[in-house]
Design a protein around this motif. Structure first.
Motif, PDB file in Angstrom:
ATOM      1  N   LEU A  95       0.827  -1.201   0.000  1.00  0.00           N
ATOM      2  CA  LEU A  95       0.000   0.000   0.000  1.00  0.00           C
ATOM      3  C   LEU A  95       0.862   1.252   0.000  1.00  0.00           C
ATOM      4  CD1 LEU A  95      -1.952  -2.287   0.786  1.00  0.00           C
ATOM      5  CD2 LEU A  95      -3.140  -0.651   2.247  1.00  0.00           C
ATOM      6  N   LYS A  96       0.406   2.245  -0.730  1.00  0.00           N
ATOM      7  CA  LYS A  96       1.215   3.452  -0.929  1.00  0.00           C
ATOM      8  C   LYS A  96       0.909   4.501   0.129  1.00  0.00           C
ATOM      9  CE  LYS A  96       3.079   6.007  -4.921  1.00  0.00           C
ATOM     10  NZ  LYS A  96       3.917   6.809  -4.097  1.00  0.00           N
ATOM     11  N   GLY A  97       1.967   5.157   0.588  1.00  0.00           N
ATOM     12  CA  GLY A  97       1.853   6.192   1.609  1.00  0.00           C
ATOM     13  C   GLY A  97       2.416   5.719   2.933  1.00  0.00           C
ATOM     14  N   CYS A  98       3.303   6.526   3.524  1.00  0.00           N
ATOM     15  CA  CYS A  98       3.877   6.187   4.823  1.00  0.00           C
ATOM     16  C   CYS A  98       4.029   7.455   5.650  1.00  0.00           C
ATOM     17  CB  CYS A  98       5.235   5.506   4.654  1.00  0.00           C
ATOM     18  SG  CYS A  98       5.918   4.871   6.213  1.00  0.00           S
ATOM     19  N   ASN A  99       3.795   7.343   6.949  1.00  0.00           N
ATOM     20  CA  ASN A  99       3.903   8.487   7.853  1.00  0.00           C
ATOM     21  C   ASN A  99       5.315   8.673   8.397  1.00  0.00           C
ATOM     22  OD1 ASN A  99       3.239   5.953   9.213  1.00  0.00           O
ATOM     23  ND2 ASN A  99       3.371   7.142  11.096  1.00  0.00           N
ATOM     24  N   LEU A 100       6.188   7.645   8.272  1.00  0.00           N
ATOM     25  CA  LEU A 100       7.570   7.756   8.731  1.00  0.00           C
ATOM     26  C   LEU A 100       8.501   8.042   7.557  1.00  0.00           C
ATOM     27  CD1 LEU A 100       7.870   4.891  11.383  1.00  0.00           C
ATOM     28  CD2 LEU A 100       7.185   7.280  11.697  1.00  0.00           C
ATOM     29  N   ARG A 101       9.706   8.464   7.899  1.00  0.00           N
ATOM     30  CA  ARG A 101      10.730   8.759   6.885  1.00  0.00           C
ATOM     31  C   ARG A 101      12.032   8.062   7.299  1.00  0.00           C
ATOM     32  NH1 ARG A 101       6.639   9.841   5.101  1.00  0.00           N
ATOM     33  NH2 ARG A 101       5.924  11.723   4.000  1.00  0.00           N
ATOM     34  N   CYS A 102      12.015   6.749   7.278  1.00  0.00           N
ATOM     35  CA  CYS A 102      13.183   5.976   7.693  1.00  0.00           C
ATOM     36  C   CYS A 102      14.324   6.217   6.720  1.00  0.00           C
ATOM     37  CB  CYS A 102      12.843   4.493   7.749  1.00  0.00           C
ATOM     38  SG  CYS A 102      11.475   4.106   8.869  1.00  0.00           S
ATOM     39  N   ARG A 103      15.479   6.526   7.253  1.00  0.00           N
ATOM     40  CA  ARG A 103      16.616   6.877   6.404  1.00  0.00           C
ATOM     41  C   ARG A 103      17.116   5.690   5.587  1.00  0.00           C
ATOM     42  NH1 ARG A 103      18.746  11.880   7.697  1.00  0.00           N
ATOM     43  NH2 ARG A 103      17.889  12.846   9.574  1.00  0.00           N
ATOM     44  N   TRP A 104      16.746   4.488   5.976  1.00  0.00           N
ATOM     45  CA  TRP A 104      17.189   3.290   5.265  1.00  0.00           C
ATOM     46  C   TRP A 104      16.069   2.667   4.439  1.00  0.00           C
ATOM     47  CZ3 TRP A 104      17.122   3.747  10.653  1.00  0.00           C
ATOM     48  CH2 TRP A 104      16.022   3.151  11.286  1.00  0.00           C
ATOM     49  N   CYS A 105      14.980   3.362   4.246  1.00  0.00           N
ATOM     50  CA  CYS A 105      13.813   2.782   3.572  1.00  0.00           C
ATOM     51  C   CYS A 105      14.213   2.125   2.254  1.00  0.00           C
ATOM     52  CB  CYS A 105      12.767   3.864   3.317  1.00  0.00           C
ATOM     53  SG  CYS A 105      11.281   3.224   2.501  1.00  0.00           S
ATOM     54  N   ALA A 106      13.799   0.878   2.070  1.00  0.00           N
ATOM     55  CA  ALA A 106      14.118   0.141   0.849  1.00  0.00           C
ATOM     56  C   ALA A 106      13.073   0.338  -0.240  1.00  0.00           C
ATOM     57  CB  ALA A 106      14.243  -1.346   1.160  1.00  0.00           C
ATOM     58  N   SER A 107      11.992   1.053   0.084  1.00  0.00           N
ATOM     59  CA  SER A 107      10.932   1.288  -0.901  1.00  0.00           C
ATOM     60  C   SER A 107      10.568   2.775  -0.913  1.00  0.00           C
ATOM     61  CB  SER A 107       9.692   0.454  -0.571  1.00  0.00           C
ATOM     62  OG  SER A 107       9.992  -0.925  -0.582  1.00  0.00           O
ATOM     63  N   PRO A 108      11.473   3.623  -1.419  1.00  0.00           N
ATOM     64  CA  PRO A 108      11.188   5.064  -1.391  1.00  0.00           C
ATOM     65  C   PRO A 108       9.955   5.454  -2.187  1.00  0.00           C
ATOM     66  CG  PRO A 108      13.067   4.591  -2.814  1.00  0.00           C
ATOM     67  CD  PRO A 108      12.754   3.325  -2.075  1.00  0.00           C
ATOM     68  N   GLU A 109       9.583   4.620  -3.154  1.00  0.00           N
ATOM     69  CA  GLU A 109       8.381   4.912  -3.934  1.00  0.00           C
ATOM     70  C   GLU A 109       7.105   4.679  -3.134  1.00  0.00           C
ATOM     71  OE1 GLU A 109       9.044   0.502  -4.948  1.00  0.00           O
ATOM     72  OE2 GLU A 109      10.047   2.165  -3.918  1.00  0.00           O
ATOM     73  N   SER A 110       7.250   4.102  -1.934  1.00  0.00           N
ATOM     74  CA  SER A 110       6.076   3.836  -1.093  1.00  0.00           C
ATOM     75  C   SER A 110       5.716   5.024  -0.213  1.00  0.00           C
ATOM     76  CB  SER A 110       6.353   2.634  -0.186  1.00  0.00           C
ATOM     77  OG  SER A 110       7.232   2.991   0.891  1.00  0.00           O
ATOM     78  N   ILE A 111       6.609   5.997  -0.061  1.00  0.00           N
ATOM     79  CA  ILE A 111       6.449   7.014   0.974  1.00  0.00           C
ATOM     80  C   ILE A 111       5.322   7.995   0.647  1.00  0.00           C
ATOM     81  CG2 ILE A 111       7.584   8.888   2.216  1.00  0.00           C
ATOM     82  CD1 ILE A 111      10.227   7.344   1.782  1.00  0.00           C
ATOM     83  N   SER A 112       5.368   8.604  -0.515  1.00  0.00           N
ATOM     84  CA  SER A 112       4.324   9.549  -0.891  1.00  0.00           C
ATOM     85  C   SER A 112       3.029   8.802  -1.197  1.00  0.00           C
ATOM     86  CB  SER A 112       4.747  10.341  -2.130  1.00  0.00           C
ATOM     87  OG  SER A 112       3.648  11.093  -2.641  1.00  0.00           O
ATOM     88  N   PRO A 113       1.886   9.328  -0.766  1.00  0.00           N
ATOM     89  CA  PRO A 113       0.623   8.683  -1.131  1.00  0.00           C
ATOM     90  C   PRO A 113       0.226   8.952  -2.575  1.00  0.00           C
ATOM     91  CG  PRO A 113       0.200  10.653   0.163  1.00  0.00           C
ATOM     92  CD  PRO A 113       1.691  10.464   0.162  1.00  0.00           C
ATOM     93  N   GLU A 114       0.915   9.880  -3.231  1.00  0.00           N
ATOM     94  CA  GLU A 114       0.565  10.251  -4.602  1.00  0.00           C
ATOM     95  C   GLU A 114       1.289   9.366  -5.606  1.00  0.00           C
ATOM     96  OE1 GLU A 114      -1.836  12.365  -5.191  1.00  0.00           O
ATOM     97  OE2 GLU A 114      -2.009  12.596  -3.003  1.00  0.00           O
ATOM     98  N   PRO A 115       0.676   9.088  -6.751  1.00  0.00           N
ATOM     99  CA  PRO A 115       1.367   8.334  -7.802  1.00  0.00           C
ATOM    100  C   PRO A 115       2.613   9.074  -8.275  1.00  0.00           C
ATOM    101  CG  PRO A 115      -0.997   8.462  -8.240  1.00  0.00           C
ATOM    102  CD  PRO A 115      -0.723   9.403  -7.113  1.00  0.00           C
ATOM    103  N   GLU A 116       3.637   8.320  -8.677  1.00  0.00           N
ATOM    104  CA  GLU A 116       4.870   8.925  -9.168  1.00  0.00           C
ATOM    105  C   GLU A 116       5.567   7.983 -10.124  1.00  0.00           C
ATOM    106  OE1 GLU A 116       7.367   9.742  -5.717  1.00  0.00           O
ATOM    107  OE2 GLU A 116       6.434   8.065  -4.687  1.00  0.00           O
ATOM    108  N   ILE A 117       6.437   8.566 -10.953  1.00  0.00           N
ATOM    109  CA  ILE A 117       7.125   7.799 -11.967  1.00  0.00           C
ATOM    110  C   ILE A 117       8.564   7.513 -11.550  1.00  0.00           C
ATOM    111  CG2 ILE A 117       7.916   9.826 -13.279  1.00  0.00           C
ATOM    112  CD1 ILE A 117       6.554   6.619 -14.858  1.00  0.00           C
ATOM    113  N   LEU A 118       8.998   6.263 -11.752  1.00  0.00           N
ATOM    114  CA  LEU A 118      10.402   5.901 -11.593  1.00  0.00           C
ATOM    115  C   LEU A 118      11.006   5.805 -12.994  1.00  0.00           C
ATOM    116  CD1 LEU A 118       8.832   4.537  -9.043  1.00  0.00           C
ATOM    117  CD2 LEU A 118      11.001   3.376  -8.696  1.00  0.00           C
ATOM    118  N   PHE A 119      12.106   6.508 -13.207  1.00  0.00           N
ATOM    119  CA  PHE A 119      12.747   6.564 -14.517  1.00  0.00           C
ATOM    120  C   PHE A 119      14.053   5.778 -14.464  1.00  0.00           C
ATOM    121  CE2 PHE A 119      15.351   9.047 -17.699  1.00  0.00           C
ATOM    122  CZ  PHE A 119      14.697   8.532 -18.818  1.00  0.00           C
ATOM    123  N   HIS A 120      14.040   4.573 -15.057  1.00  0.00           N
ATOM    124  CA  HIS A 120      15.190   3.673 -15.026  1.00  0.00           C
ATOM    125  C   HIS A 120      15.908   3.756 -16.377  1.00  0.00           C
ATOM    126  CE1 HIS A 120      13.743   1.616 -11.332  1.00  0.00           C
ATOM    127  NE2 HIS A 120      12.541   1.702 -11.869  1.00  0.00           N
TER     128      HIS A 120
END
Length: 298
Positions: free
Chosen positions: A23-48
Motif C-alpha cells: 500500500l502506498k503512503g507512509c507516515n515515517l521517513r526511515c533513512r534506510w527505507c528500501a521502498s522510497p516509492e512507497s512514501i508519498s501517497p501520490e502516484p509517481e514515476i520511476l525513470f530507469h
C-alpha cells in the motif's frame, strides 16, 4: 485503496506461498527505507534509464520532460496529461494505482481457488494502517472465507490497533531502542510505537516483532540493549495475555532499494554503508533468546 506494487511471497511475509499487496503512503521517513516509492501517497514515476540501451529516450514523454536520457521532474509536477503511466517500456515504472475492496476480494478468492499451496495474503507498505478503514472492511471478508491474512506495519499510527483485531498475523517493526534515535532516523514518536506494540502483544492472534539493524543508525550496543529491553517487556505481556512467547526476527541492512532512489531522482543516504557487524546481530539475538523470546530466521 492505493497501492504501489503487488506480487507473490514465499514464507517471508507470513506462512506459505502468499499474495502480497504493497500500500502506498507512509507516515515515517526511515533513512534506510528500501521502498522510497512507497512514501508519498501520490502516484509517481520511476525513470530507469539504465534499463534501456536507447541513446535518446525523449520520445517517451510528449510533454518534454525527458531530454536524451534525463528526466526533468519539474515538468512532471504539473503534467497535464501523464501518458507515461500507460506506456510499456523498461525505462518507465509507474508507482501508484487504485483498487477497490471488492476488486481485491475477488482477486484473492480467485487465487485461493486456483492454488492448492495458497497460504493467504499480506498487506505491507508503505504503511497499511494509513488505509485502515478500507482494510478493516476487507480483512473480515477474507477471513470468513478461510483466507489467512497478515499485515506488515511500523505500528506508529492510530489505525494500527484496528488492524491488530482484524488480522490473523501482525508483523511489526521496532526500529530503534531510544526515543531520540527513533525520532532522528524515522521522524516518528517511539512512545506511540511502544503503546501499539503492547496492544499487539496482548491482542494479536499471531505476532512477529522485527528488528531492522542498520549500520551507524541503531546498531550501537546501548541501542540494541534498549530495543531488547522493550522486547522483553512485550514478551511478558504476550505470556500473560496469550500464554505463548513473543516471536521475533532480526533483519540486517541491505541496499536493494538503492536503484529506486536513482530512478526517483533522490539521494540515498546509506550508499556504500557496510552491513552491520555480526557481533551486533549476535548481541541482540542472544539477549532476546535468553529472555525466552522465540527467534525466527529466514
Amino acid at each position: 485503496m492505493r497501492l504501489f506494487a503487488q506480487g507473490w511471497s514465499n514464507r517471508k511475509d507470513g506462512p506459505g506461498f502468499r499474495r502480497i499487496f504493497y500500500l502506498k503512503g507512509c507516515n515515517l521517513r526511515c533513512r534506510w527505507c528500501a521502498s522510497p516509492e512507497s512514501i508519498s501517497p501520490e502516484p509517481e514515476i520511476l525513470f530507469h534509464s539504465d534499463r534501456s540501451d536507447e541513446e535518446d529516450l525523449s520520445f517517451l514523454c510528449p510533454n518534454g520532460a525527458i531530454s536524451g536520457r534525463t528526466l526533468n521532474r519539474t515538468f512532471c509536477r504539473n503534467c497535464p496529461d501523464p501518458v507515461c503511466r500507460e506506456l510499456k517500456h523498461p525505462a518507465l515504472e509507474w508507482a501508484g494505482f487504485d483498487r477497490t475492496v471488492d476488486d481485491l476480494r475477488n482477486d484473492l478468492l480467485s487465487a485461493a481457488s486456483a492454488w492448492t499451496t495458497f497460504g493467504g495474503v499480506t498487506f505491507g507498505g508503505g504503511e497499511p494502517s494509513l488505509q485502515a478503514e478500507e482494510l478493516c472492511r476487507l480483512l473480515p471478508l477474507l477471513r470468513e472465507r478461510g483466507i489467512h491474512t497478515a499485515i506488515e506495519s511500523n505500528a506508529s499510527t492510530p489505525g494500527f490497533p484496528a488492524l491488530v483485531r482484524t488480522s490473523d498475523l501482525v508483523i511489526a517493526d521496532l526500529k530503534a531502542g531510544t526515543a531520540e534515535n527513533f525520532r532522528r532516523n524515522t521522524g516518528g514518536n517511539l512512545a506511540d510505537v511502544l503503546e501499539n506494540l503492547e496492544d499487539a502483544a496482548e491482542h494479536a492472534n499471531d505476532f512477529l516483532l522485527r528488528f531492522p539493524v542498520i549500520t551507524g543508525r541503531n546498531d550501537a550496543p546501548e541501542e540494541l540493549d534498549a530495543a531488547a529491553d522493550h522486547a522483553l517487556r512485550l514478551h511478558a505481556v504476550r505470556l500473560r495475555a496469550k500464554g505463548i512467547p513473543l516471536a521475533a526476527e532480526v533483519l540486517r541492512l541491505h541496499h536493494f532499494g538503492e536503484p529506486k532512489y536513482r530512478a526517483l531522482g533522490r539521494n540515498y543516504e546509506l550508499a556504500g554503508m557496510p552491513e552491520p557487524p555480526q557481533s551486533a546481530i549476535r548481541r541482540l539475538e542472544e539477549r532476546l533468546a535468553r529472555g525466552g523470546i522465540q527467534l525466527q530466521r529466514n
